[in-house]
Design a protein around this motif. Structure first.
Motif, PDB file in Angstrom:
ATOM      1  N   ARG A 170       6.017  17.357  11.423  1.00 16.66           N
ATOM      2  CA  ARG A 170       6.898  17.216  10.257  1.00 16.66           C
ATOM      3  C   ARG A 170       8.095  18.156  10.317  1.00 16.66           C
ATOM      4  N   VAL A 171       7.908  19.380  10.828  1.00 15.89           N
ATOM      5  CA  VAL A 171       8.982  20.371  10.764  1.00 15.89           C
ATOM      6  C   VAL A 171       9.791  20.476  12.054  1.00 15.89           C
ATOM      7  N   ASN A 172       9.322  19.830  13.139  1.00 18.73           N
ATOM      8  CA  ASN A 172      10.052  19.987  14.398  1.00 18.73           C
ATOM      9  C   ASN A 172       9.889  18.796  15.350  1.00 18.73           C
ATOM     10  N   GLU A 173       8.636  18.454  15.676  1.00 13.74           N
ATOM     11  CA  GLU A 173       8.388  17.499  16.751  1.00 13.74           C
ATOM     12  C   GLU A 173       8.906  16.095  16.445  1.00 13.74           C
ATOM     13  N   ILE A 174       9.097  15.782  15.156  1.00 10.17           N
ATOM     14  CA  ILE A 174       9.602  14.474  14.759  1.00 10.17           C
ATOM     15  C   ILE A 174      10.944  14.166  15.436  1.00 10.17           C
ATOM     16  N   ARG A 175      11.653  15.200  15.883  1.00 15.03           N
ATOM     17  CA  ARG A 175      12.931  15.001  16.570  1.00 15.03           C
ATOM     18  C   ARG A 175      12.756  14.389  17.964  1.00 15.03           C
ATOM     19  N   GLY A 176      11.567  14.491  18.519  1.00 13.28           N
ATOM     20  CA  GLY A 176      11.330  14.037  19.885  1.00 13.28           C
ATOM     21  C   GLY A 176      11.528  12.545  20.060  1.00 13.28           C
ATOM     22  N   ASP A 177      12.117  12.155  21.197  1.00  9.98           N
ATOM     23  CA  ASP A 177      12.357  10.735  21.482  1.00  9.98           C
ATOM     24  C   ASP A 177      11.053   9.957  21.636  1.00  9.98           C
ATOM     25  N   TYR A 178       9.982  10.642  21.990  1.00  9.90           N
ATOM     26  CA  TYR A 178       8.701   9.973  22.224  1.00  9.90           C
ATOM     27  C   TYR A 178       7.955   9.660  20.932  1.00  9.90           C
ATOM     28  N   ILE A 179       8.433  10.175  19.792  1.00 11.19           N
ATOM     29  CA  ILE A 179       7.818   9.850  18.508  1.00 11.19           C
ATOM     30  C   ILE A 179       8.383   8.515  18.025  1.00 11.19           C
ATOM     31  N   HIS A 180       7.506   7.578  17.711  1.00 10.27           N
ATOM     32  CA  HIS A 180       7.910   6.238  17.285  1.00 10.27           C
ATOM     33  C   HIS A 180       8.245   6.262  15.790  1.00 10.27           C
ATOM     34  N   LYS A 181       9.503   6.451  15.490  1.00  9.21           N
ATOM     35  CA  LYS A 181       9.963   6.595  14.097  1.00  9.21           C
ATOM     36  C   LYS A 181      10.431   5.262  13.529  1.00  9.21           C
ATOM     37  N   PRO A 182      10.258   5.032  12.224  1.00 11.57           N
ATOM     38  CA  PRO A 182       9.552   5.906  11.271  1.00 11.57           C
ATOM     39  C   PRO A 182       8.051   5.915  11.567  1.00 11.57           C
ATOM     40  N   MET A 212       0.850  -1.182   0.000  1.00 10.56           N
ATOM     41  CA  MET A 212       0.000   0.000   0.000  1.00 10.56           C
ATOM     42  C   MET A 212       0.888   1.236   0.000  1.00 10.56           C
ATOM     43  N   LYS A 213       0.278   2.400  -0.270  1.00  8.31           N
ATOM     44  CA  LYS A 213       1.003   3.671  -0.294  1.00  8.31           C
ATOM     45  C   LYS A 213       0.823   4.409   1.030  1.00  8.31           C
ATOM     46  N   ALA A 214       1.891   5.100   1.433  1.00 12.49           N
ATOM     47  CA  ALA A 214       1.858   5.847   2.685  1.00 12.49           C
ATOM     48  C   ALA A 214       2.917   6.938   2.660  1.00 12.49           C
ATOM     49  N   VAL A 215       2.713   7.961   3.505  1.00 14.64           N
ATOM     50  CA  VAL A 215       3.730   8.975   3.766  1.00 14.64           C
ATOM     51  C   VAL A 215       4.497   8.531   5.003  1.00 14.64           C
ATOM     52  N   ILE A 216       5.818   8.453   4.892  1.00 14.16           N
ATOM     53  CA  ILE A 216       6.660   8.011   5.998  1.00 14.16           C
ATOM     54  C   ILE A 216       7.603   9.142   6.404  1.00 14.16           C
ATOM     55  N   LEU A 217       7.638   9.446   7.702  1.00 12.73           N
ATOM     56  CA  LEU A 217       8.562  10.444   8.230  1.00 12.73           C
ATOM     57  C   LEU A 217       9.601   9.770   9.123  1.00 12.73           C
ATOM     58  N   ASN A 218      10.870  10.082   8.871  1.00 11.57           N
ATOM     59  CA  ASN A 218      11.967   9.624   9.721  1.00 11.57           C
ATOM     60  C   ASN A 218      12.642  10.779  10.444  1.00 11.57           C
ATOM     61  N   ASP A 219      12.530  11.965   9.881  1.00 10.85           N
ATOM     62  CA  ASP A 219      13.205  13.147  10.421  1.00 10.85           C
ATOM     63  C   ASP A 219      12.463  14.374   9.896  1.00 10.85           C
ATOM     64  N   VAL A 220      12.939  15.548  10.245  1.00 11.47           N
ATOM     65  CA  VAL A 220      12.364  16.788   9.716  1.00 11.47           C
ATOM     66  C   VAL A 220      12.329  16.695   8.186  1.00 11.47           C
ATOM     67  N   THR A 221      11.173  17.007   7.615  1.00  9.15           N
ATOM     68  CA  THR A 221      10.964  16.811   6.179  1.00  9.15           C
ATOM     69  C   THR A 221      10.310  18.028   5.560  1.00  9.15           C
ATOM     70  N   ASN A 222      10.934  18.594   4.538  1.00 11.00           N
ATOM     71  CA  ASN A 222      10.346  19.697   3.795  1.00 11.00           C
ATOM     72  C   ASN A 222       9.203  19.191   2.932  1.00 11.00           C
ATOM     73  N   SER A 223       8.253  20.058   2.651  1.00 12.78           N
ATOM     74  CA  SER A 223       7.110  19.652   1.826  1.00 12.78           C
ATOM     75  C   SER A 223       7.552  19.198   0.440  1.00 12.78           C
ATOM     76  N   ASP A 224       8.626  19.786  -0.093  1.00 10.11           N
ATOM     77  CA  ASP A 224       9.124  19.386  -1.416  1.00 10.11           C
ATOM     78  C   ASP A 224       9.613  17.938  -1.425  1.00 10.11           C
ATOM     79  N   ASP A 225       9.945  17.414  -0.254  1.00 11.87           N
ATOM     80  CA  ASP A 225      10.499  16.062  -0.166  1.00 11.87           C
ATOM     81  C   ASP A 225       9.455  15.004   0.173  1.00 11.87           C
ATOM     82  N   ILE A 226       8.196  15.410   0.273  1.00 12.09           N
ATOM     83  CA  ILE A 226       7.129  14.452   0.571  1.00 12.09           C
ATOM     84  C   ILE A 226       6.882  13.551  -0.633  1.00 12.09           C
ATOM     85  N   VAL A 227       6.885  12.240  -0.393  1.00 14.05           N
ATOM     86  CA  VAL A 227       6.587  11.263  -1.441  1.00 14.05           C
ATOM     87  C   VAL A 227       5.698  10.172  -0.848  1.00 14.05           C
ATOM     88  N   LEU A 228       4.992   9.479  -1.717  1.00 18.41           N
ATOM     89  CA  LEU A 228       4.239   8.292  -1.312  1.00 18.41           C
ATOM     90  C   LEU A 228       5.136   7.074  -1.488  1.00 18.41           C
TER      91      LEU A 228
END
Length: 316
Positions: free
Chosen positions: A47-59, A1-17
């Motif tokens: 996407r622009v900041n909170e993704i850095r937090g240790d409490y966010i389950h990345k990816p 299936m398709k999804a948006v995945i965040l691992n770190d701070v991500t600019n909108s230009d870098d968003i991909v499915l």
């Protein structure tokens, strides 16, 4: 299936499915086919900041709300084909959220929906209307005889709150600092208050105030309460998160009240009341822009620029 995945701070230009494996239902977790989802400011913050937090389950897949159809459930109470919604409870932060074609969602944060609205309108309801509903009824104890002021009215949450209050029969005022948006308030049957300098006009008072701008204007809101009135601080649109040097003894007028609403605890009973009220009062949620999931990058860019109303994304 398709999804948006965040691992770190991500600019909108870098968003991909991305292509990822579709999850499977397990005890306590229901597999839901996403029909549509609303977008929220907290997802931009993630996407622009909170993704850095240790409490966010990345990816992590972002998205704090959705509407969908049950695909598979191992739990009583949910069957294949059920129309459902989900919001909050760690969605999009502790476990994968709604920016994906299928989501595995905990039963305690999955709610049945009874509605004939199209998916794009359903998607504008869960988080926005739940927050408006809780603020108005749980915190402000809103009654048809009340005069309500919504500060930050020309936001998705502000529109929802005004729609609910107007349908209840209240006298409703809304503030905006943008003249071009004044008509959006009056179009809802409410009175518009132009508020360019974040100060309410002298002589203006209300007995219930929903504060969506937040600490930046909270003191001013307290000064414009009738005796016995209530301010509910729900939003932080003003960009200030704390009220430094606040003296509650001196700054909350005698006989007036200050409260706040935290939208992390939805229940089936409350969601039933919201959808019933929307149906009975003929409310159509205001949508600022609608995008297909394949155009998620454009939806995120629109969110960055700002849209007049709720942004919703509908699966292709």
């Amino acid at each position: 299936m398709k999804a948006v995945i965040l691992n770190d701070v991500t600019n909108s230009d870098d968003i991909v499915l991305e292509e990822i494996e579709r999850p499977k239902a397990r005890k306590g977790w229901v597999l839901v086919k996403i029909l549509a989802f609303g977008m929220n400011h907290s997802e931009l913050v993630l996407r622009v900041n909170e993704i850095r937090g240790d409490y966010i389950h990345k990816p992590i897949v972002p998205g704090i709300e959705c509407v969908g159809i049950v695909e598979h459930s191992l739990d009583n109470g949910f069957e294949k084909g059920d129309l459902v919604c989900s919001l909050m409870g760690g969605l999009g932060r502790n476990f994968n959220g709604s920016y994906e074609e299928y989501a595995i969602l905990p039963v305690q944060n999955l709610f049945h929906i009874s509605s004939t609205l199209d998916p794009q309108y359903l998607a504008a309801i869960p988080e926005t209307f739940f927050t408006a509903w809780g603020s108005l009824f749980e915190c402000l104890n809103l009654q048809p005889s009340d005069t309500l002021l919504v500060r930050g009215a020309t936001s998705a949450l502000g529109y929802a709150a005004m729609q609910i209050a107007a349908a209840l029969g209240c006298k409703v005022y809304g503030t905006t600092h943008k003249k071009e948006k004044l008509h959006r308030i009056t179009d809802l049957g409410c009175e518009a208050v132009f508020d360019p300098a974040n100060h309410l006009p002298d002589g203006f008072y209300a007995n219930k105030i929903l504060e969506l701008i937040g600490p930046k204007t909270l003191r001013d809101s307290l000064r414009h309460l009738y005796h016995g009135g209530i301010v509910c601080n729900t939003g932080i649109l003003g960009g200030e998160y704390y009220l430094n040097g606040f003296d509650p003894i001196k700054e909350i007028p005698n006989g007036c009240y200050l409260t706040g609403f935290f939208s992390n605890y939805p229940t089936q009973e409350t969601m039933d009341k919201i959808f019933a009220f929307i149906t009975e009062r003929g409310i159509t949620p205001l949508i600022g822009a609608s995008f297909s999931f394949s155009n998620i990058k454009q939806a995120i860019k629109a969110q960055e620029k700002g849209v007049d109303g709720k942004i919703v994304v509908v699966m292709d």
